[in-house]
Design an enzyme around this catalytic site. Structure first.
Site, mmCIF file in Angstrom:
data_model
loop_
_atom_site.group_PDB
_atom_site.id
_atom_site.type_symbol
_atom_site.label_atom_id
_atom_site.label_comp_id
_atom_site.label_asym_id
_atom_site.label_seq_id
_atom_site.Cartn_x
_atom_site.Cartn_y
_atom_site.Cartn_z
ATOM 1 N N ASP A 233 0.860 -1.181 0.000
ATOM 2 C CA ASP A 233 0.000 0.000 0.000
ATOM 3 C C ASP A 233 0.900 1.235 0.000
ATOM 4 O OD1 ASP A 233 -1.674 2.111 0.607
ATOM 5 O OD2 ASP A 233 -2.614 1.122 2.322
ATOM 6 N N ILE A 234 0.770 2.050 -1.008
ATOM 7 C CA ILE A 234 1.695 3.183 -1.142
ATOM 8 C C ILE A 234 1.532 4.193 -0.009
ATOM 9 C CG2 ILE A 234 0.292 4.684 -2.634
ATOM 10 C CD1 ILE A 234 3.151 4.782 -4.233
ATOM 11 N N ASN B 105 -5.722 12.874 -10.871
ATOM 12 C CA ASN B 105 -6.371 13.382 -12.087
ATOM 13 C C ASN B 105 -6.069 14.875 -12.192
ATOM 14 O OD1 ASN B 105 -8.510 14.907 -10.698
ATOM 15 N ND2 ASN B 105 -9.208 12.869 -10.081
ATOM 16 N N VAL C 281 -5.963 4.927 -5.891
ATOM 17 C CA VAL C 281 -4.824 5.290 -5.066
ATOM 18 C C VAL C 281 -4.929 6.759 -4.621
ATOM 19 C CG1 VAL C 281 -3.253 5.878 -6.963
ATOM 20 C CG2 VAL C 281 -2.343 4.926 -4.865
ATOM 21 N N ASP C 282 -5.509 7.582 -5.445
ATOM 22 C CA ASP C 282 -5.695 9.008 -5.136
ATOM 23 C C ASP C 282 -6.547 9.173 -3.861
ATOM 24 O OD1 ASP C 282 -5.723 11.745 -5.410
ATOM 25 O OD2 ASP C 282 -6.828 11.786 -7.298
ATOM 26 N N SER D 263 -1.925 5.026 -14.188
ATOM 27 C CA SER D 263 -2.861 4.864 -15.331
ATOM 28 C C SER D 263 -3.419 3.456 -15.528
ATOM 29 C CB SER D 263 -2.248 5.326 -16.673
ATOM 30 O OG SER D 263 -2.264 6.731 -16.764
ATOM 31 N N THR D 264 -2.984 2.475 -14.727
ATOM 32 C CA THR D 264 -3.428 1.096 -15.015
ATOM 33 C C THR D 264 -4.662 0.667 -14.212
ATOM 34 O OG1 THR D 264 -1.931 0.091 -13.399
ATOM 35 C CG2 THR D 264 -1.091 0.393 -15.631
ATOM 36 N N GLY D 265 -5.269 1.607 -13.493
ATOM 37 C CA GLY D 265 -6.518 1.312 -12.788
ATOM 38 C C GLY D 265 -7.680 1.889 -13.574
ATOM 39 N N TYR E 76 -7.894 4.449 -15.293
ATOM 40 C CA TYR E 76 -7.528 5.023 -16.590
ATOM 41 C C TYR E 76 -7.278 3.962 -17.666
ATOM 42 C CZ TYR E 76 -7.380 9.899 -14.991
ATOM 43 O OH TYR E 76 -7.709 11.167 -14.528
HETATM 44 P P1 ADP Z 1 -5.370 5.629 -12.561
HETATM 45 O O1 ADP Z 1 -6.586 6.522 -12.563
HETATM 46 O O2 ADP Z 1 -4.077 6.397 -12.856
HETATM 47 O O3 ADP Z 1 -5.544 4.430 -13.422
HETATM 48 P P2 ADP Z 1 -5.922 4.133 -10.094
HETATM 49 O O4 ADP Z 1 -5.784 4.638 -8.705
HETATM 50 O O5 ADP Z 1 -7.301 3.805 -10.572
HETATM 51 O O6 ADP Z 1 -5.177 5.215 -11.026
HETATM 52 O O7 ADP Z 1 -5.038 2.834 -10.269
HETATM 53 C C1 ADP Z 1 -3.639 2.864 -10.400
HETATM 54 C C2 ADP Z 1 -3.041 1.636 -9.734
HETATM 55 O O8 ADP Z 1 -2.962 1.865 -8.325
HETATM 56 C C3 ADP Z 1 -3.870 0.358 -9.889
HETATM 57 O O9 ADP Z 1 -2.971 -0.714 -10.187
HETATM 58 C C4 ADP Z 1 -4.486 0.169 -8.504
HETATM 59 O O10 ADP Z 1 -4.688 -1.200 -8.202
HETATM 60 C C5 ADP Z 1 -3.386 0.722 -7.626
HETATM 61 N N1 ADP Z 1 -3.744 1.112 -6.250
HETATM 62 C C6 ADP Z 1 -4.946 1.396 -5.712
HETATM 63 N N2 ADP Z 1 -4.810 1.699 -4.403
HETATM 64 C C7 ADP Z 1 -3.484 1.602 -4.101
HETATM 65 C C8 ADP Z 1 -2.685 1.777 -2.933
HETATM 66 N N3 ADP Z 1 -3.230 2.132 -1.760
HETATM 67 N N4 ADP Z 1 -1.326 1.585 -3.026
HETATM 68 C C9 ADP Z 1 -0.772 1.233 -4.198
HETATM 69 N N5 ADP Z 1 -1.453 1.067 -5.329
HETATM 70 C C10 ADP Z 1 -2.802 1.246 -5.295
#
Ligand code: ADP
Length: 187
Positions: free
Chosen positions: A18-19, A32, A41-42, A125-127, A129
């Site tokens: 978890d970042i 965004n 993640v945002d 971008s891999t979630g 987006y």
């Molecule tokens: P984007 O809109 O850039 O695609 P997302 O947040 O939807 O961003 O997804 C980007 C990546 O972050 C995905 O692989 C998602 O699984 C991952 N992610 C979501 N929450 C966390 C977290 N707490 N820590 C690390 N990675 C996360």
């Protein structure tokens, strides 16, 4: 399962996690362009950092796709959050790769300007987006490897991948890249 490699002065780490929990000098947010928070993640970063983060990002004037802006980390362990805006994937559009590369590179540049030595990235971008992981992982890793090869300030670059499948793809991609990148060594 994790991987550590080195290019000159810089350790490159691939871990699952978890970042928001990382103790690097900066963590990168897949933001965004409004910089006003969102899902994925945002949302997790804003929840963990507390409302002061949104109060600051409101003052930043948004961020173009492919660019990055920095804020403080507030309640996070990391001192800074670097808000990077990756592209929304669009099949057959050759500009998305350039924009994804730019989001990673600008994050590193903004971090360097703020004298950081360690940084943690999610997979931008891999979630939501929709960027396919098999295409995004080589861009992410190649951009980081190329950058640290000519910049000795960064001691540690950590990819924090949320799920095992994403981590696997990054590990496999780094193995392919290591055959092309003469300076990359596994630890
Ligand atoms: P984007 O809109 O850039 O695609 P997302 O947040 O939807 O961003 O997804 C980007 C990546 O972050 C995905 O692989 C998602 O699984 C991952 N992610 C979501 N929450 C966390 C977290 N707490 N820590 C690390 N990675 C996360």
């Amino acid at each position: 399962m994790k991987t550590n490699a080195r290019i000159n002065q810089t350790i490159i780490e691939l871990i699952q996690g978890d970042i928001t929990q990382q103790d690097t000098d900066a963590i990168v947010n897949a933001a965004n362009s409004s910089l006003l928070g969102g899902g994925g993640v945002d949302g997790a970063i804003h929840r963990a950092a507390g409302p002061e983060l949104l109060a600051e990002t409101r003052t930043l004037g948004g961020c173009l796709t492919g660019d990055a802006k920095i804020s403080k980390g507030y309640r996070l362990k990391a001192q800074y959050v670097i808000h990077a805006v990756g592209p929304v994937y669009s099949r057959g559009d050759s500009s998305v790769a350039e924009l994804l590369k730019s989001a990673y590179r600008r994050s590193l540049e903004v971090g360097i300007e703020n004298r950081i030595q360690s940084i943690a990235f999610p997979s931008i971008s891999t979630g939501a987006y929709g960027y396919p992981l098999e295409e995004a992982a080589p861009i992410a890793l190649r951009t980081i490897c190329d950058f640290v090869q000519s910049n000795a300030q960064l001691k540690q670059v950590r990819f924090v991948l949320f799920d095992e499948q994403t981590l696997k793809i990054f590990i496999n991609t780094l193995a392919v890249l290591s055959k092309q990148h003469g300076d990359l060594r596994y630890e």
